[in-house]
Design a protein around this motif. Sequence first.
Motif, mmCIF file in Angstrom:
data_model
loop_
_atom_site.group_PDB
_atom_site.id
_atom_site.type_symbol
_atom_site.label_atom_id
_atom_site.label_comp_id
_atom_site.label_asym_id
_atom_site.label_seq_id
_atom_site.Cartn_x
_atom_site.Cartn_y
_atom_site.Cartn_z
ATOM 1 N N LYS A 1 5.338 6.012 0.845
ATOM 2 C CA LYS A 1 6.760 5.955 1.214
ATOM 3 C C LYS A 1 7.689 5.794 0.009
ATOM 4 O O LYS A 1 8.754 6.389 -0.032
ATOM 5 C CB LYS A 1 7.026 4.769 2.154
ATOM 6 N N ASN A 2 7.307 4.938 -0.930
ATOM 7 C CA ASN A 2 8.191 4.577 -2.034
ATOM 8 C C ASN A 2 7.553 4.934 -3.374
ATOM 9 O O ASN A 2 6.379 4.610 -3.610
ATOM 10 C CB ASN A 2 8.464 3.069 -2.057
ATOM 11 N N LEU A 3 8.347 5.558 -4.233
ATOM 12 C CA LEU A 3 7.920 5.864 -5.589
ATOM 13 C C LEU A 3 8.724 4.999 -6.552
ATOM 14 O O LEU A 3 9.942 4.892 -6.416
ATOM 15 C CB LEU A 3 8.180 7.332 -5.927
ATOM 16 N N TYR A 4 8.044 4.399 -7.511
ATOM 17 C CA TYR A 4 8.711 3.582 -8.514
ATOM 18 C C TYR A 4 8.348 4.094 -9.898
ATOM 19 O O TYR A 4 7.249 4.590 -10.122
ATOM 20 C CB TYR A 4 8.288 2.110 -8.407
ATOM 21 N N SER A 5 9.269 3.950 -10.817
ATOM 22 C CA SER A 5 8.994 4.302 -12.199
ATOM 23 C C SER A 5 9.603 3.242 -13.093
ATOM 24 O O SER A 5 10.773 2.880 -12.942
ATOM 25 C CB SER A 5 9.572 5.683 -12.520
ATOM 26 N N CYS A 6 8.798 2.747 -14.007
ATOM 27 C CA CYS A 6 9.208 1.716 -14.956
ATOM 28 C C CYS A 6 9.527 2.420 -16.273
ATOM 29 O O CYS A 6 8.647 3.046 -16.871
ATOM 30 C CB CYS A 6 8.061 0.723 -15.120
ATOM 31 N N ILE A 7 10.782 2.329 -16.720
ATOM 32 C CA ILE A 7 11.257 3.170 -17.825
ATOM 33 C C ILE A 7 11.974 2.325 -18.879
ATOM 34 O O ILE A 7 12.853 1.526 -18.555
ATOM 35 C CB ILE A 7 12.229 4.242 -17.290
ATOM 36 N N ALA A 8 11.621 2.534 -20.131
ATOM 37 C CA ALA A 8 12.322 1.869 -21.229
ATOM 38 C C ALA A 8 13.732 2.433 -21.326
ATOM 39 O O ALA A 8 13.956 3.627 -21.126
ATOM 40 C CB ALA A 8 11.569 2.075 -22.541
ATOM 41 N N ALA A 9 14.679 1.553 -21.627
ATOM 42 C CA ALA A 9 16.086 1.952 -21.716
ATOM 43 C C ALA A 9 16.702 1.376 -22.984
ATOM 44 O O ALA A 9 16.279 0.331 -23.473
ATOM 45 C CB ALA A 9 16.847 1.444 -20.494
ATOM 46 N N THR A 10 17.724 2.061 -23.483
ATOM 47 C CA THR A 10 18.387 1.606 -24.692
ATOM 48 C C THR A 10 19.892 1.783 -24.583
ATOM 49 O O THR A 10 20.366 2.733 -23.961
ATOM 50 C CB THR A 10 17.849 2.359 -25.931
ATOM 51 N N LYS A 11 20.621 0.874 -25.198
ATOM 52 C CA LYS A 11 22.075 1.017 -25.281
ATOM 53 C C LYS A 11 22.460 1.907 -26.458
ATOM 54 O O LYS A 11 23.539 2.467 -26.501
ATOM 55 C CB LYS A 11 22.720 -0.355 -25.452
ATOM 56 N N HIS A 12 21.556 1.984 -27.432
ATOM 57 C CA HIS A 12 21.823 2.735 -28.657
ATOM 58 C C HIS A 12 20.681 3.723 -28.897
ATOM 59 O O HIS A 12 19.687 3.381 -29.536
ATOM 60 C CB HIS A 12 21.943 1.780 -29.853
ATOM 61 N N PRO A 13 20.801 4.948 -28.369
ATOM 62 C CA PRO A 13 19.730 5.927 -28.563
ATOM 63 C C PRO A 13 19.361 6.077 -30.039
ATOM 64 O O PRO A 13 20.230 6.017 -30.916
ATOM 65 C CB PRO A 13 20.329 7.220 -28.008
ATOM 66 N N SER A 14 18.080 6.226 -30.293
ATOM 67 C CA SER A 14 17.572 6.334 -31.654
ATOM 68 C C SER A 14 16.425 7.332 -31.679
ATOM 69 O O SER A 14 16.105 7.938 -30.647
ATOM 70 C CB SER A 14 17.079 4.966 -32.133
ATOM 71 N N LYS A 15 15.767 7.473 -32.817
ATOM 72 C CA LYS A 15 14.634 8.384 -32.900
ATOM 73 C C LYS A 15 13.448 7.889 -32.073
ATOM 74 O O LYS A 15 12.565 8.655 -31.731
ATOM 75 C CB LYS A 15 14.221 8.619 -34.349
ATOM 76 N N ASP B 1 0.802 -1.230 0.000
ATOM 77 C CA ASP B 1 0.000 0.000 0.000
ATOM 78 C C ASP B 1 0.832 1.277 0.000
ATOM 79 O O ASP B 1 0.398 2.297 -0.518
ATOM 80 C CB ASP B 1 -0.937 0.045 1.206
ATOM 81 N N TRP B 2 2.003 1.266 0.586
ATOM 82 C CA TRP B 2 2.817 2.476 0.744
ATOM 83 C C TRP B 2 3.703 2.747 -0.466
ATOM 84 O O TRP B 2 4.541 3.627 -0.434
ATOM 85 C CB TRP B 2 3.649 2.359 2.028
ATOM 86 N N CYS B 3 3.496 2.001 -1.550
ATOM 87 C CA CYS B 3 4.301 2.130 -2.772
ATOM 88 C C CYS B 3 3.395 2.487 -3.944
ATOM 89 O O CYS B 3 2.288 1.975 -4.057
ATOM 90 C CB CYS B 3 4.992 0.808 -3.096
ATOM 91 N N VAL B 4 3.884 3.361 -4.810
ATOM 92 C CA VAL B 4 3.140 3.697 -6.025
ATOM 93 C C VAL B 4 4.068 3.686 -7.230
ATOM 94 O O VAL B 4 5.278 3.870 -7.108
ATOM 95 C CB VAL B 4 2.450 5.081 -5.946
ATOM 96 N N GLU B 5 3.470 3.475 -8.388
ATOM 97 C CA GLU B 5 4.188 3.617 -9.652
ATOM 98 C C GLU B 5 3.847 4.984 -10.231
ATOM 99 O O GLU B 5 2.678 5.368 -10.292
ATOM 100 C CB GLU B 5 3.785 2.519 -10.640
ATOM 101 N N MET B 6 4.871 5.705 -10.644
ATOM 102 C CA MET B 6 4.711 7.060 -11.171
ATOM 103 C C MET B 6 4.719 7.037 -12.700
ATOM 104 O O MET B 6 5.432 6.243 -13.317
ATOM 105 C CB MET B 6 5.867 7.934 -10.697
ATOM 106 N N THR B 7 3.957 7.960 -13.282
ATOM 107 C CA THR B 7 3.920 8.111 -14.733
ATOM 108 C C THR B 7 3.856 9.597 -15.058
ATOM 109 O O THR B 7 3.195 10.360 -14.358
ATOM 110 C CB THR B 7 2.692 7.392 -15.329
ATOM 111 N N ILE B 8 4.534 9.967 -16.140
ATOM 112 C CA ILE B 8 4.486 11.359 -16.593
ATOM 113 C C ILE B 8 4.615 11.401 -18.115
ATOM 114 O O ILE B 8 5.375 10.625 -18.704
ATOM 115 C CB ILE B 8 5.605 12.211 -15.943
ATOM 116 N N TYR B 9 3.842 12.285 -18.726
ATOM 117 C CA TYR B 9 3.946 12.541 -20.164
ATOM 118 C C TYR B 9 3.806 14.041 -20.387
ATOM 119 O O TYR B 9 2.945 14.687 -19.787
ATOM 120 C CB TYR B 9 2.854 11.808 -20.960
ATOM 121 N N LEU B 10 4.650 14.574 -21.256
ATOM 122 C CA LEU B 10 4.602 15.982 -21.629
ATOM 123 C C LEU B 10 4.465 16.095 -23.139
ATOM 124 O O LEU B 10 4.928 15.214 -23.876
ATOM 125 C CB LEU B 10 5.894 16.691 -21.210
#
Length: 188
Positions: free
Chosen positions: A116-130, A80-89
Motif C-alpha cells: 500500500k505505502n512506498l517510502y524513500s529515505c533521501i539525503a537533502a541539502t540546503k546548499h547543493p554541492s558536488k 507489512d503493507w509498507c516498503v522502503e524503495m531504493t534506486i541507483y543508476l
Amino acid sequence: MEDIIIREVQLDDAKDLLEIYGYYVENTAITFETQIPSVEEFKERILAITAKYPYLVAEMDGKIVGYSYARAYNVREAYDWCVEMTIYLKEDIRGKGIGSKLYLKMEECLKKMNIKNLYSCIAATKHPSKHLTNASIDFHKALGYRINAQFKQSGYKFDEWYDMVWMEKIIGEHEIHPKNVEKFSGLC
C-alpha cells in the motif's frame, strides 16, 4: 533512447551493481554508507531482499545501467503493507527516463503483492554541492511522492552535515481486513 530491458536481479549481477553503487559511496552523500561493501556482502544483501521483495535491474545494450529494490520498511507485522524503495543508476545515465521506468515497474510488482505505502529515505541539502543535490527529491516528487518528514543534520559525510527526508507514495487502498502481502513471485 535505446531499448531498456528490466529484469529480475541475478546473484551474478552483484559485481556490476556494486560498481554502480560504489560510485555513490565514494563520491556522494546520496548514501550514508562510507565504505564500499564486498561483492560477497552485496550478494548477501541481494539474497535477503529477494527472499520476499522485488529487486530489478535495468539493462541497455546488454549492460546493467541501474537497479531498484524494495525492502521491509519495518519488521513488525503491522507494517507489512509498507516498503522502503531504493534506486541507483550509473552516474552518466541519469535524466534519461530509466529511473522512472524502473520505479514504475517496481510499483506494478508491489501492487500485485498488495503493498500500500512506498517510502524513500533521501539525503537533502540546503546548499547543493558536488556531493549532493536535491535531484533525488525532485525525481520522487515527479513520480507522485511527497515529503512527510525531515530530520535535520542527521548524516555526516565529506565534512558536511546533511538532512534526511522521508518521502511517501500511496499505491493501494487502505481497506479494513486488507489482503495479506504476497511474496514476490516473478517479474510483473
